[in-house]
Design a protein around this motif. Structure first.
Motif, mmCIF file in Angstrom:
data_model
loop_
_atom_site.group_PDB
_atom_site.id
_atom_site.type_symbol
_atom_site.label_atom_id
_atom_site.label_comp_id
_atom_site.label_asym_id
_atom_site.label_seq_id
_atom_site.Cartn_x
_atom_site.Cartn_y
_atom_site.Cartn_z
ATOM 1 N N MET A 124 53.015 70.233 27.246
ATOM 2 C CA MET A 124 54.190 71.095 27.112
ATOM 3 C C MET A 124 54.110 72.220 28.131
ATOM 4 N N GLY A 125 55.227 72.573 28.728
ATOM 5 C CA GLY A 125 55.234 73.612 29.743
ATOM 6 C C GLY A 125 55.082 75.003 29.136
ATOM 7 N N PHE A 126 54.935 75.984 29.987
ATOM 8 C CA PHE A 126 54.797 77.369 29.543
ATOM 9 C C PHE A 126 56.087 77.812 28.846
ATOM 10 N N ASP A 127 55.934 78.637 27.808
ATOM 11 C CA ASP A 127 57.085 79.065 27.015
ATOM 12 C C ASP A 127 57.680 80.353 27.605
ATOM 13 N N TRP A 128 58.659 80.182 28.488
ATOM 14 C CA TRP A 128 59.262 81.356 29.136
ATOM 15 C C TRP A 128 60.184 82.124 28.203
ATOM 16 N N HIS A 129 60.632 81.492 27.122
ATOM 17 C CA HIS A 129 61.448 82.234 26.138
ATOM 18 C C HIS A 129 60.565 83.271 25.459
ATOM 19 N N ARG A 130 59.377 82.812 25.070
ATOM 20 C CA ARG A 130 58.429 83.706 24.410
ATOM 21 C C ARG A 130 58.020 84.839 25.363
ATOM 22 N N TRP A 131 57.805 84.479 26.624
ATOM 23 C CA TRP A 131 57.442 85.486 27.637
ATOM 24 C C TRP A 131 58.536 86.557 27.703
ATOM 25 N N HIS A 132 59.798 86.132 27.718
ATOM 26 C CA HIS A 132 60.901 87.098 27.807
ATOM 27 C C HIS A 132 61.008 87.962 26.553
ATOM 28 N N ALA A 133 60.520 87.447 25.413
ATOM 29 C CA ALA A 133 60.615 88.220 24.166
ATOM 30 C C ALA A 133 59.854 89.536 24.272
ATOM 31 N N ALA A 134 58.874 89.603 25.190
ATOM 32 C CA ALA A 134 58.105 90.851 25.363
ATOM 33 C C ALA A 134 59.016 92.015 25.765
ATOM 34 N N TYR A 135 60.136 91.706 26.416
ATOM 35 C CA TYR A 135 61.069 92.776 26.801
ATOM 36 C C TYR A 135 61.657 93.484 25.578
ATOM 37 N N GLY A 136 61.547 92.831 24.418
ATOM 38 C CA GLY A 136 62.061 93.439 23.198
ATOM 39 C C GLY A 136 61.114 94.447 22.574
ATOM 40 N N ASP A 137 59.895 94.533 23.119
ATOM 41 C CA ASP A 137 58.897 95.478 22.602
ATOM 42 C C ASP A 137 58.936 96.746 23.456
ATOM 43 N N PRO A 138 59.398 97.855 22.882
ATOM 44 C CA PRO A 138 59.593 99.075 23.687
ATOM 45 C C PRO A 138 58.304 99.570 24.337
ATOM 46 N N ALA A 139 57.136 99.134 23.829
ATOM 47 C CA ALA A 139 55.870 99.611 24.396
ATOM 48 C C ALA A 139 55.320 98.654 25.461
ATOM 49 N N HIS A 140 56.017 97.543 25.710
ATOM 50 C CA HIS A 140 55.448 96.546 26.621
ATOM 51 C C HIS A 140 55.582 96.989 28.091
ATOM 52 N N PRO A 141 54.511 96.825 28.872
ATOM 53 C CA PRO A 141 54.546 97.253 30.278
ATOM 54 C C PRO A 141 55.604 96.546 31.132
ATOM 55 N N LEU A 142 56.042 95.354 30.674
ATOM 56 C CA LEU A 142 57.077 94.652 31.449
ATOM 57 C C LEU A 142 58.347 95.489 31.591
ATOM 58 N N LEU A 143 58.609 96.337 30.596
ATOM 59 C CA LEU A 143 59.820 97.162 30.649
ATOM 60 C C LEU A 143 59.748 98.149 31.812
ATOM 61 N N ALA A 144 58.552 98.715 32.037
ATOM 62 C CA ALA A 144 58.387 99.655 33.152
ATOM 63 C C ALA A 144 58.534 98.913 34.480
#
Ligand SMILES: C[S@@+](CC[C@H](N)C(=O)[O-])C[C@H]1O[C@@H](n2cnc3c(N)ncnc32)[C@H](O)[C@@H]1O
Length: 216
Positions: A1-21
């Protein structure tokens, strides 16, 4: 199974996640690029665009948002649909192509561009593909264009090499931002005048396919 990019994008929903910065950094560079762009269309290409919220966030409420024109390429159908929704209201001149960004035949007729986003790619492809993709930048972007890229800085930190590769490709670094070693980074450069293999200037034709291969 390939990498789960939906799950990866879900991190943007966490206000403390560094991806937001990281995304905020990209959007700020896009806004600066739009601020500085001459009147008229701002040709843009975003490869592996995900939900395109970096572009959409920059364009939202910006007086030049309607001047963005070009293509955002995303392989995953659901993410591409979300990108279409985000761009429809903020940058209606942008079209989303649901397809393989590594195949220039899917988007090359939109080049050369004034703004090139290579965000979320360099951490997912081999070092050799990173080098090849950077080397291809002058064939995709006009002289004076801004190219934005990202890469994590986990050891071995490839970012010094990537920055050198952009210089070797004739680009001038405009900025590099990172919270520090081991964290995310975003770099941006101004594309120089292209000199092709035969000494001609200007974009030189599509790079060979595939431009890169995701390894996760
Ligand atoms: C790390 S995410 C980055 C998304 C977005 N650029 C961002 O920074 O939020 C990588 C994205 O590339 C997409 N992707 C993976 N392989 C691809 C390919 N060959 N062509 C186009 N998109 C691809 C994934 O579906 C995912 O949305």
């Amino acid at each position: 199974m390939g990498f789960d990019w939906h799950r990866w994008h879900a991190a943007y929903g966490d206000p403390a996640h560094p991806l937001l910065a990281r995304r905020a950094c990209v959007s700020a560079i896009v806004r600066d690029t739009m601020d500085a762009a001459p009147a008229g269309p701002i040709r843009c290409l975003s490869l592996c665009a995900g939900t395109a919220e970096d572009l959409a966030g920059a364009a939202a409420g910006h007086p030049r948002g309607a001047d963005l024109t070009g293509v955002a390429v995303e392989l995953d159908r659901e993410l591409a649909e979300q990108a279409t929704g985000h761009l429809a209201t903020t940058a209606p001149g942008m079209r989303v192509v649901c397809g393989d960004a590594a195949r220039p035949s899917n988007w090359f007729d939109g080049t050369p561009v004034d703004l090139l986003l290579l965000v979320g790619i360099f951490g997912n492809i081999s070092d050799e593909d990173v080098r090849a993709t950077v080397a291809a930048v002058p064939s995709l972007a006009a002289a004076g264009a801004i190219v934005i890229w990202s890469r994590h800085r986990r050891e071995p930190d490839l970012t010094p090499t990537i920055r050198q590769s952009f210089t070797a490709a004739g680009c001038i670094e405009a900025g590099f931002e990172s919270p520090g070693p081991g964290e995310w980074s975003v770099g941006w450069s101004r594309v120089g005048t292209t000199t092709g293999p035969t000494g001609q200037t200007g974009p030189t034709g599509p790079p060979a396919e595939p431009l890169f291969t995701f390894i996760r």
